[in-house]
Design a protein around this motif. Structure first.
Motif, PDB file in Angstrom:
ATOM      1  N   MET A   1     -50.374 -46.282  10.517  1.00  0.00           N
ATOM      2  CA  MET A   1     -50.268 -45.058   9.968  1.00  0.00           C
ATOM      3  C   MET A   1     -50.775 -43.498  10.455  1.00  0.00           C
ATOM      4  SD  MET A   1     -52.794 -48.169   7.406  1.00  0.00           S
ATOM      5  CE  MET A   1     -53.228 -46.237   6.496  1.00  0.00           C
ATOM      6  N   LEU A   2     -51.474 -43.861  11.180  1.00  0.00           N
ATOM      7  CA  LEU A   2     -51.108 -41.995  11.895  1.00  0.00           C
ATOM      8  C   LEU A   2     -50.090 -41.385  12.076  1.00  0.00           C
ATOM      9  CD1 LEU A   2     -54.453 -43.627  14.528  1.00  0.00           C
ATOM     10  CD2 LEU A   2     -54.743 -41.884  12.356  1.00  0.00           C
ATOM     11  N   GLY A   3     -49.465 -42.313  13.140  1.00  0.00           N
ATOM     12  CA  GLY A   3     -48.115 -42.312  13.292  1.00  0.00           C
ATOM     13  C   GLY A   3     -46.713 -41.806  11.493  1.00  0.00           C
ATOM     14  N   TYR A   4     -47.580 -42.568  10.891  1.00  0.00           N
ATOM     15  CA  TYR A   4     -46.565 -41.467   9.509  1.00  0.00           C
ATOM     16  C   TYR A   4     -47.489 -39.803   9.381  1.00  0.00           C
ATOM     17  CZ  TYR A   4     -45.260 -42.063   4.516  1.00  0.00           C
ATOM     18  OH  TYR A   4     -44.490 -41.726   3.570  1.00  0.00           O
ATOM     19  N   THR A   5     -49.021 -40.429   9.449  1.00  0.00           N
ATOM     20  CA  THR A   5     -49.814 -39.105   8.450  1.00  0.00           C
ATOM     21  C   THR A   5     -49.629 -38.123   9.573  1.00  0.00           C
ATOM     22  OG1 THR A   5     -51.132 -38.556   7.193  1.00  0.00           O
ATOM     23  CG2 THR A   5     -51.795 -39.835   9.693  1.00  0.00           C
ATOM     24  N   TRP A   6     -48.853 -37.714  10.495  1.00  0.00           N
ATOM     25  CA  TRP A   6     -49.492 -36.432  10.769  1.00  0.00           C
ATOM     26  C   TRP A   6     -48.879 -35.388   9.787  1.00  0.00           C
ATOM     27  CZ3 TRP A   6     -45.769 -33.280  13.254  1.00  0.00           C
ATOM     28  CH2 TRP A   6     -44.457 -34.733  14.106  1.00  0.00           C
ATOM     29  N   PRO A   7     -47.292 -35.376  10.248  1.00  0.00           N
ATOM     30  CA  PRO A   7     -46.654 -34.495   9.498  1.00  0.00           C
ATOM     31  C   PRO A   7     -47.318 -33.788   8.301  1.00  0.00           C
ATOM     32  CG  PRO A   7     -45.021 -36.225  10.037  1.00  0.00           C
ATOM     33  CD  PRO A   7     -46.568 -36.730  10.098  1.00  0.00           C
ATOM     34  N   LEU A   8     -47.732 -34.819   7.012  1.00  0.00           N
ATOM     35  CA  LEU A   8     -48.275 -34.571   5.590  1.00  0.00           C
ATOM     36  C   LEU A   8     -50.051 -33.841   5.814  1.00  0.00           C
ATOM     37  CD1 LEU A   8     -48.053 -38.094   4.736  1.00  0.00           C
ATOM     38  CD2 LEU A   8     -46.663 -36.191   3.757  1.00  0.00           C
ATOM     39  N   LEU A   9     -49.936 -33.940   7.333  1.00  0.00           N
ATOM     40  CA  LEU A   9     -51.069 -33.061   7.347  1.00  0.00           C
ATOM     41  C   LEU A   9     -50.880 -31.475   7.991  1.00  0.00           C
ATOM     42  CD1 LEU A   9     -54.157 -31.900   8.453  1.00  0.00           C
ATOM     43  CD2 LEU A   9     -53.555 -33.096  10.551  1.00  0.00           C
ATOM     44  N   ILE A  10     -50.280 -31.572   8.269  1.00  0.00           N
ATOM     45  CA  ILE A  10     -49.373 -30.173   8.846  1.00  0.00           C
ATOM     46  C   ILE A  10     -49.313 -29.522   7.517  1.00  0.00           C
ATOM     47  CG2 ILE A  10     -47.465 -28.992  10.163  1.00  0.00           C
ATOM     48  CD1 ILE A  10     -47.472 -30.629  12.493  1.00  0.00           C
ATOM     49  N   MET A  11     -48.121 -30.400   6.922  1.00  0.00           N
ATOM     50  CA  MET A  11     -47.982 -29.764   5.141  1.00  0.00           C
ATOM     51  C   MET A  11     -49.059 -29.562   4.713  1.00  0.00           C
ATOM     52  SD  MET A  11     -45.399 -31.128   2.602  1.00  0.00           S
ATOM     53  CE  MET A  11     -43.856 -31.693   3.620  1.00  0.00           C
ATOM     54  N   GLY A  12     -50.150 -30.083   4.702  1.00  0.00           N
ATOM     55  CA  GLY A  12     -50.854 -29.877   4.018  1.00  0.00           C
ATOM     56  C   GLY A  12     -51.935 -28.701   4.121  1.00  0.00           C
ATOM     57  N   VAL A  13     -51.879 -28.186   5.428  1.00  0.00           N
ATOM     58  CA  VAL A  13     -52.772 -27.468   5.851  1.00  0.00           C
ATOM     59  C   VAL A  13     -52.083 -26.802   5.487  1.00  0.00           C
ATOM     60  CG1 VAL A  13     -53.953 -26.632   7.765  1.00  0.00           C
ATOM     61  CG2 VAL A  13     -54.385 -28.434   7.601  1.00  0.00           C
ATOM     62  N   ALA A  14     -50.929 -26.282   5.872  1.00  0.00           N
ATOM     63  CA  ALA A  14     -50.310 -24.999   5.430  1.00  0.00           C
ATOM     64  C   ALA A  14     -50.746 -24.371   4.168  1.00  0.00           C
ATOM     65  CB  ALA A  14     -48.418 -25.564   5.666  1.00  0.00           C
ATOM     66  N   GLY A  15     -49.927 -25.790   3.222  1.00  0.00           N
ATOM     67  CA  GLY A  15     -50.521 -25.027   2.185  1.00  0.00           C
ATOM     68  C   GLY A  15     -51.510 -24.346   1.288  1.00  0.00           C
ATOM     69  N   GLN A  16     -52.993 -25.491   1.873  1.00  0.00           N
ATOM     70  CA  GLN A  16     -53.448 -25.349   1.509  1.00  0.00           C
ATOM     71  C   GLN A  16     -53.983 -23.138   1.405  1.00  0.00           C
ATOM     72  OE1 GLN A  16     -55.619 -26.693  -0.662  1.00  0.00           O
ATOM     73  NE2 GLN A  16     -56.462 -25.084  -1.006  1.00  0.00           N
ATOM     74  N   LEU A  17     -53.841 -23.286   3.096  1.00  0.00           N
ATOM     75  CA  LEU A  17     -54.009 -21.728   3.671  1.00  0.00           C
ATOM     76  C   LEU A  17     -53.186 -21.319   2.864  1.00  0.00           C
ATOM     77  CD1 LEU A  17     -53.170 -21.599   7.596  1.00  0.00           C
ATOM     78  CD2 LEU A  17     -55.244 -21.593   6.349  1.00  0.00           C
ATOM     79  N   ASN A  18     -51.983 -20.972   2.194  1.00  0.00           N
ATOM     80  CA  ASN A  18     -51.818 -19.765   1.013  1.00  0.00           C
ATOM     81  C   ASN A  18     -52.426 -20.086  -0.143  1.00  0.00           C
ATOM     82  OD1 ASN A  18     -49.528 -19.421   2.337  1.00  0.00           O
ATOM     83  ND2 ASN A  18     -48.615 -20.806   1.256  1.00  0.00           N
ATOM     84  N   GLN A  19     -53.194 -20.814   0.092  1.00  0.00           N
ATOM     85  CA  GLN A  19     -54.474 -21.081  -1.544  1.00  0.00           C
ATOM     86  C   GLN A  19     -55.733 -20.259  -0.886  1.00  0.00           C
ATOM     87  OE1 GLN A  19     -54.490 -21.776  -4.432  1.00  0.00           O
ATOM     88  NE2 GLN A  19     -52.246 -22.787  -4.514  1.00  0.00           N
ATOM     89  N   ALA A  20     -56.797 -20.371   0.380  1.00  0.00           N
ATOM     90  CA  ALA A  20     -57.585 -20.187   1.094  1.00  0.00           C
ATOM     91  C   ALA A  20     -57.069 -19.121   1.824  1.00  0.00           C
ATOM     92  CB  ALA A  20     -58.599 -21.499   0.875  1.00  0.00           C
TER      93      ALA A  20
END
Length: 489
Positions: free
Chosen positions: A228-247
């Motif tokens: 699960m950790l191997g699957y999730t790390w790209p999602l973390l990067i995408m999520g943080v980058a996307g939220q930075l645009n908001q906050a």
């Protein structure tokens, strides 16, 4: 057919509950801006702290909600063990991070500008850590197809939050009562109440999830954890980058503003309050997203799917441009949502709304890389957008204050949208009706330009003219597109 009906029902409940919850939460704006004058900077503190919260929730969940669904439905996995393993992972990371933050509370509070009020950091971090953990029980409710309980718990949290805000920010101050001691009108007490209320609401929601928390008993699967950790790390990067645009703008503003800390908080509070009006566009986009995501993936094998996506893009743009004109046409009524001391910042509303329209277009375009399994492009586009936003903030906030924040978001979404379009046309070509979309966009811009000239008129005249302009745009839609749809049918 029964499965399709169930899917439609669940989607409607999730979508409606989220929109209702966001709308109810919207009521916090008039309550808090009425209680906190812009000049005091209190709402600036709330805006700044919640910007950190929006980033922290992404970091603390680290993409595990999506990962949870993927592994719960993966062949060969044991759903009970996956659920228990995910619960234990999030419980450990949340508790461990709370311990670290509490141990380093004063240095962290000083680093983000709240050395005199470390309680802000302590209370809000604890709240967001618990919220991050609760993402998994809520995901489990969705997995079990319990949309009603999911919706009721979400709405309960918001209603409780609203009730306590009214009680502690309006009723008790009016009665000069404080159940925790002698009534105190000081700024620190009021802001602290907002954060403590959030913590209380989160704890109540956690208690109401006690049945779902029994999933801990199924044990911990180390091998599944590694997968699960191997699957999730790209999602973390995408999520943080996307939220930075908001906050990112709200986080960076106090560091970049050319003035005192108090003045920076005042200016940020004005910006934070005024963009709440523009968040009407966010609610529209979210409603569209709940309907459009299952629609796109459900039509991915149809022969005419690309033509359908192109038409959906056009009608999304038409609808959001109409919403833009409605908000701007009646802005002198909608402004009463926020306190009068914040009205000077209303000039950011059209910029932020335009940025949100582009974000919606970017969301529409995103399906080319989701349908072709090239999701890494989403991280690229969001990351580039975040870099653009931060660059504009750094260059312009010292000179233009919160107006730079509005334009930073506009530029970031524009760049992400254009990159996604041009690169997407190479990998998954869709013939969007660009000419029609340009006609509607130019018409909306022209009508808005006329609206900007009506503010000096009496209110009745301003609203009358703006209503006619909105009717004119609606007539254009009816003549140019809706009539054609009716004829085709």
């Amino acid at each position: 057919m029964s499965k399709l009906k169930s899917l439609a029902k669940d989607t409607a409940i999730y979508g409606l509950s989220s929109i209702v919850a966001r709308f109810i939460n919207y009521l916090l704006v008039p309550i808090q801006t009425a209680r906190f004058a812009a000049s005091g900077g209190e709402y600036g503190v709330i805006t700044n702290v919640y910007a950190y919260v929006s980033i922290l929730i992404i970091l603390l969940t680290f993409g595990m909600e999506t990962t949870f669904f993927r592994f719960m439905n993966r062949e060969g996995e044991q759903p009970e063990r996956i659920y228990s393993t995910t619960l234990r992972m999030l419980a450990f990371t949340s508790l461990a991070s709370i311990a670290v933050v509490m141990a380093l509370l004063h240095p962290i509070a000083a680093a983000i500008g709240y050395a005199d009020h470390p309680e802000y950091v302590a209370v809000m971090y604890t709240t967001v850590a618990i919220d991050a953990f609760m993402a998994i029980p809520f995901a489990y409710l969705r997995y079990q197809h319990k949309p009603v309980k999911f919706a009721m718990l979400k709405i309960f949290n918001i209603v409780l939050n609203i009730t306590l805000n009214i009680l502690y920010l309006i009723v008790l101050p009016a009665l000069r009562l404080n159940p925790f001691g002698i009534y105190d009108e000081q700024f620190t007490l009021d802001v602290a109440f907002v954060f403590y209320i959030n913590l209380v609401c989160t704890l109540c929601s956690l208690l109401l999830l006690w049945k779902e928390l029994r999933g801990f008993r199924f044990g911990f699967d180390r091998a599944a954890c590694r997968r699960m950790l191997g699957y999730t790390w790209p999602l973390l990067i995408m999520g943080v980058a996307g939220q930075l645009n908001q906050a990112a703008s709200q986080i960076l503003f106090p560091y970049l503003y050319d003035g005192s800390v108090e003045e920076a908080r005042t200016q940020l509070g004005i910006y934070g309050a005024c963009i709440k009006i523009a968040m009407i566009m966010v609610m529209i986009t979210q409603a569209f997203r709940f309907a459009y995501e299952p629609f796109v993936f459900g039509r991915s094998k149809d022969r005419d799917n690309r033509e359908t996506y192109a038409q959906a893009m056009k009608y999304y743009l038409i609808f959001t441009l109409l919403a833009f004109l409605c908000v701007m046409g009646y802005i002198d009524i909608l402004k009463f949502i926020i306190g009068e001391s914040y009205w000077e910042g209303l000039r950011v509303v059209p910029i932020v709304m335009a940025a949100e329209i582009m974000f919606g277009v970017f969301f529409n375009l995103s399906f080319w890389y989701k349908l072709t399994d090239r999701t890494i492009w989403g991280a690229y586009f969001s990351g580039i957008g975040a870099v653009v936003l931060i660059a504009v903030d750094v260059l312009l906030i010292p000179r233009f204050s919160y107006m730079a924040c509005a334009w930073a978001g506009f530029c970031a979404y524009a760049v992400s949208m254009l990159l996604s379009y041009f690169i997407g046309q190479h990998y998954y070509k869709i013939d969007y009706p660009l000419r029609d979309m340009a006609v509607y966009t130019l018409a909306a811009v022209a009508l808005y330009a006329v609206m900007t000239q009506t503010h000096d008129l009496p209110l009745w005249a301003e609203l009358g003219i703006n209503t006619l302009l909105i009717v004119a745009f609606t007539a254009l839609i009816l003549v140019k597109d809706i009539k054609k749809l009716i004829i085709k049918k």
